[in-house]
Design a protein around this motif. Structure first.
Motif, PDB file in Angstrom:
ATOM      1  N   ILE A  77       0.861  -1.180   0.000  1.00 40.63           N
ATOM      2  CA  ILE A  77       0.000   0.000   0.000  1.00 40.63           C
ATOM      3  C   ILE A  77       0.902   1.236   0.000  1.00 40.63           C
ATOM      4  N   TYR A  78       0.797   2.032  -1.042  1.00 41.01           N
ATOM      5  CA  TYR A  78       1.636   3.212  -1.217  1.00 41.01           C
ATOM      6  C   TYR A  78       0.774   4.472  -1.061  1.00 41.01           C
ATOM      7  N   TYR A  79       1.377   5.549  -0.593  1.00 42.56           N
ATOM      8  CA  TYR A  79       0.658   6.819  -0.526  1.00 42.56           C
ATOM      9  C   TYR A  79       1.557   7.983  -0.925  1.00 42.56           C
ATOM     10  N   ALA A  80       0.919   9.042  -1.397  1.00 37.46           N
ATOM     11  CA  ALA A  80       1.593  10.316  -1.668  1.00 37.46           C
ATOM     12  C   ALA A  80       0.577  11.415  -1.377  1.00 37.46           C
ATOM     13  N   GLN A  81       1.001  12.419  -0.608  1.00 30.39           N
ATOM     14  CA  GLN A  81       0.070  13.469  -0.197  1.00 30.39           C
ATOM     15  C   GLN A  81       0.848  14.698   0.279  1.00 30.39           C
ATOM     16  N   GLY A  82       0.105  15.774   0.569  1.00 33.16           N
ATOM     17  CA  GLY A  82       0.660  16.909   1.286  1.00 33.16           C
ATOM     18  C   GLY A  82       1.568  17.808   0.473  1.00 33.16           C
ATOM     19  N   TYR A  83       1.121  18.212  -0.721  1.00 37.49           N
ATOM     20  CA  TYR A  83       1.968  19.057  -1.571  1.00 37.49           C
ATOM     21  C   TYR A  83       2.000  20.505  -1.101  1.00 37.49           C
ATOM     22  N   SER A  84       1.170  20.848  -0.141  1.00 40.84           N
ATOM     23  CA  SER A  84       1.239  22.136   0.574  1.00 40.84           C
ATOM     24  C   SER A  84       1.096  23.344  -0.337  1.00 40.84           C
ATOM     25  N   GLY A  85       0.136  23.249  -1.269  1.00 37.22           N
ATOM     26  CA  GLY A  85      -0.137  24.366  -2.164  1.00 37.22           C
ATOM     27  C   GLY A  85       0.682  24.368  -3.426  1.00 37.22           C
ATOM     28  N   HIS A  86       1.473  23.319  -3.642  1.00 36.76           N
ATOM     29  CA  HIS A  86       2.351  23.241  -4.813  1.00 36.76           C
ATOM     30  C   HIS A  86       2.079  21.951  -5.578  1.00 36.76           C
ATOM     31  N   GLY A  87       0.797  21.586  -5.674  1.00 33.75           N
ATOM     32  CA  GLY A  87       0.470  20.229  -6.063  1.00 33.75           C
ATOM     33  C   GLY A  87       0.339  19.933  -7.533  1.00 33.75           C
ATOM     34  N   ILE A  88       0.189  20.933  -8.387  1.00 33.99           N
ATOM     35  CA  ILE A  88      -0.095  20.627  -9.793  1.00 33.99           C
ATOM     36  C   ILE A  88       1.048  19.850 -10.425  1.00 33.99           C
ATOM     37  N   THR A  89       2.258  20.380 -10.333  1.00 36.23           N
ATOM     38  CA  THR A  89       3.391  19.674 -10.911  1.00 36.23           C
ATOM     39  C   THR A  89       3.853  18.529 -10.015  1.00 36.23           C
ATOM     40  N   SER A  90       3.849  18.746  -8.691  1.00 35.76           N
ATOM     41  CA  SER A  90       4.345  17.710  -7.771  1.00 35.76           C
ATOM     42  C   SER A  90       3.502  16.444  -7.842  1.00 35.76           C
ATOM     43  N   SER A  91       2.187  16.584  -8.009  1.00 35.28           N
ATOM     44  CA  SER A  91       1.322  15.409  -8.059  1.00 35.28           C
ATOM     45  C   SER A  91       1.544  14.600  -9.336  1.00 35.28           C
ATOM     46  N   HIS A  92       1.817  15.289 -10.443  1.00 38.71           N
ATOM     47  CA  HIS A  92       2.096  14.564 -11.684  1.00 38.71           C
ATOM     48  C   HIS A  92       3.443  13.840 -11.594  1.00 38.71           C
ATOM     49  N   LEU A  93       4.424  14.485 -10.982  1.00 37.83           N
ATOM     50  CA  LEU A  93       5.683  13.801 -10.703  1.00 37.83           C
ATOM     51  C   LEU A  93       5.447  12.601  -9.795  1.00 37.83           C
ATOM     52  N   ALA A  94       4.642  12.776  -8.758  1.00 37.95           N
ATOM     53  CA  ALA A  94       4.360  11.687  -7.825  1.00 37.95           C
ATOM     54  C   ALA A  94       3.811  10.467  -8.557  1.00 37.95           C
ATOM     55  N   GLY A  95       2.933  10.684  -9.532  1.00 39.00           N
ATOM     56  CA  GLY A  95       2.373   9.572 -10.278  1.00 39.00           C
ATOM     57  C   GLY A  95       3.430   8.760 -10.999  1.00 39.00           C
ATOM     58  N   LYS A  96       4.391   9.441 -11.594  1.00 41.05           N
ATOM     59  CA  LYS A  96       5.485   8.743 -12.281  1.00 41.05           C
ATOM     60  C   LYS A  96       6.360   8.002 -11.281  1.00 41.05           C
ATOM     61  N   VAL A  97       6.686   8.654 -10.159  1.00 43.05           N
ATOM     62  CA  VAL A  97       7.552   8.047  -9.146  1.00 43.05           C
ATOM     63  C   VAL A  97       6.862   6.848  -8.488  1.00 43.05           C
TER      64      VAL A  97
END
Length: 427
Positions: free
Chosen positions: A358-378
Motif C-alpha cells: 500500500i503506497y501513498y503520496a500526499q501533502g503538496y502544501s499548495g504546490h500540487g499541480i506539478t508535484s502530483s504529476h511527478l508523484a504519479g510517475k515516481v
C-alpha cells in the motif's frame, strides 16, 4: 440517491466531459487499485496503464472533485519548499536528487496533453511577481538556484519590464519562467481520465472507500463493492477523510478561494495581461491570477481553515483583485468557490508505504499541480520495482502537527499571521 456533483466553479461549468461514471457495485480484481481520481491518482494510474497493468480507480465523488479540479491552473516548478531548503535541512545528496526531479512535473503534464490530445486551454509562461525589494532579491536568488539545477528558461523583470506582462503598478519586478504556463485544471484531469480509459483502465465514481484490508492481496472496500489488488495507491490527499488515521495525523486540510469574472473585452484582456501569462505574487499568503480560454480573469488567493460560502469568497477576493487591477472596479463576478489543499508541517510532500503493497503520496502544501504529476510517475516506477526516487521522498521526516487535531489549526493560523505581517512590512 443523487449523483455527486462538483463545486460551483467556472471549471465545472465549462468542463468538456460531464459524463458520470458508475459506482462500484460488485467484487472485482485488478493489478492496482488507486484511491482518488485527482492528479496524483490519475497520473499514477495512467503511467501504470501505459506499462500494461490492469488499473481500477475509486473516486468518492467526481473525477477532479478536490484540488485537482479547483486550483489556479498554473504550472509552477519545484516544491513548496525549494531545493536550497531541502539541501540545508536534509543534506546535499537529498537536495541534489530532489533537484533533478523539481522540473519534471510540468514536462509530464505537457506530455499527457500532447500524447492524448487533451483540450485544456494550455498557454505558455508564468511570472513570480515581487511586491517589494526583498521579494525581488529572493527571485534573483531563485533564478540562480534553479539555473544551478539545470533550469535555464528564466528572465528577471524590472519594475518597468514587468508592466509589459502585467498591467499593474503593484510590483517591483519579478521572475519570468518561460517553461511555466496555465490551463483549465478540471479539463486536464478529465482528459487524463479519458486517456486512462482508452488504455483499459476503469474509473468508478460515487465509490467512497470505507475500509482497506492489508495483506498479500489488499482488499479495498466501498459501500457496495470491493477491489482485490496486488497494490493499492492512496491518493485522496485533502479529501481522504479519516480512512487512514495515521495519514490524517500528519497533515492538515487548508482552503483557498477563487473567483472568475464575466468575460472581458479583448482590450481589457490586453490591458491586464498583455502576454497572456499567468501570475502569482511572492507573498506567503499569495495571490494568483490568469486569463481563461474564453477571456475571463481567474483570481485566487489566501488560506482559510474551513469552507466558505460563495458570497463570502467574493467579499474576500475582490478587494485583492482591485488592489492589483483597480481598473476592474464594477466588473461582474460570475463564479466563486473554495477548495482544500493538504498542508504538512515542513511543507514538503509525504510519500510512504503501509505494509508492503500500500503506497501513498500526499501533502503538496499548495504546490500540487506539478508535484502530483511527478508523484504519479515516481509511484508507478516504485510499484514496478524501481523505487530509488520514491525512497528519496519517503526518507523525508513526516512530523505530526504539534498539539494534535485540537491545536494544529490555531498554531498554523498564528504562523500564517506572522508571515503575512512580514510580507506587508517587506522584511
Amino acid at each position: 440517491m443523487a449523483a455527486p456533483s462538483h463545486t460551483t466553479s467556472y471549471y465545472a461549468a465549462s468542463a468538456n466531459d460531464k459524463n458520470i461514471r458508475p459506482a462500484l457495485s460488485e467484487q472485482i480484481t485488478a493489478d492496482i487499485c488507486v484511491i482518488g481520481a485527482g492528479y496524483t491518482g490519475l497520473s499514477t494510474a495512467l503511467h501504470l496503464a501505459e506499462s500494461g497493468f490492469k488499473v481500477v480507480v475509486l473516486e468518492g465523488s467526481r473525477i477532479g472533485f478536490g484540488a485537482s479540479g479547483r486550483n489556479g491552473g498554473q504550472i509552477v516548478h519545484s516544491f513548496s519548499r525549494d531545493i536550497d531548503f531541502i539541501e540545508k535541512h536534509y543534506g546535499k545528496e537529498t537536495g541534489t536528487e530532489m533537484g533533478k526531479m523539481a522540473f519534471e512535473g510540468g514536462k509530464i503534464i505537457r506530455h499527457f496533453i500532447s500524447k492524448y490530445g487533451i483540450q485544456c486551454d494550455l498557454k505558455e509562461a508564468g511570472i513570480f511577481a515581487a511586491c517589494n525589494a526583498k521579494q525581488l532579491q529572493e527571485m534573483e536568488s531563485k533564478k540562480q538556484l534553479w539555473e544551478a539545477h539545470g533550469h535555464t528558461q528564466l528572465e528577471m523583470l524590472s519594475a518597468d519590464s514587468i508592466q509589459q506582462h502585467v498591467g499593474s503598478t503593484r510590483y517591483e519586478g519579478g521572475l519570468l519562467d518561460k517553461s511555466g504556463g496555465h490551463f483549465h485544471p478540471l479539463n486536464l484531469v478529465l482528459g487524463e481520465a479519458a486517456a486512462l480509459e482508452s488504455l483499459g483502465g476503469v474509473i468508478y465514481e460515487d465509490s467512497e472507500v470505507t475500509r482497506v484490508e492489508e495483506g498479500g492481496k489488499a482488499k479495498v472496500h466501498t459501500k457496495n463493492g470491493c477491489v482485490t489488488a496486488d497494490f493499492v495507491v492512496v491518493a485522496g490527499n485533502a479529501y481522504l477523510g479519516g480512512l487512514i488515521p495515521k495519514l490524517e495525523q500528519k497533515a492538515m486540510p487548508c482552503g483557498t478561494q477563487v473567483i472568475t469574472t464575466a468575460p472581458l473585452s479583448e482590450a481589457q484582456q490586453k490591458e491586464l495581461l498583455p502576454q497572456d501569462n499567468c501570475v502569482e505574487d511572492c507573498n506567503y499568503l499569495l495571490d494568483y491570477f490568469r486569463l481563461s480560454g474564453d477571456g475571463r480573469l481567474i483570481y485566487g488567493g489566501g488560506v482559510t481553515y474551513g469552507a466558505r460560502e460563495p458570497s463570502k469568497i467574493e467579499s474576500l477576493i475582490v478587494p485583492n483583485m482591485l488592489k492589483t487591477f483597480p481598473q476592474l472596479k464594477g466588473v461582474k463576478v460570475d463564479y466563486a468557490w473554495t477548495g482544500n489543499f493538504l498542508l504538512t508541517l515542513m511543507r514538503l510532500p509525504q510519500f510512504g508505504r503501509i505494509g508492503t503493497n500500500i503506497y501513498y503520496a500526499q501533502g503538496y502544501s499548495g504546490h500540487g499541480i506539478t508535484s502530483s504529476h511527478l508523484a504519479g510517475k515516481v509511484l508507478s516506477d516504485a510499484i514496478q520495482g524501481q523505487a530509488a526516487r520514491y525512497d528519496i521522498f519517503a526518507s523525508l521526516p513526516q512530523y505530526p502537527f504539534p498539539g494534535g487535531r485540537t491545536f494544529r489549526i490555531p498554531y498554523t493560523a498564528m504562523g500564517a499571521w506572522y508571515y503575512n505581517m512580514r510580507d506587508k512590512l517587506g522584511v
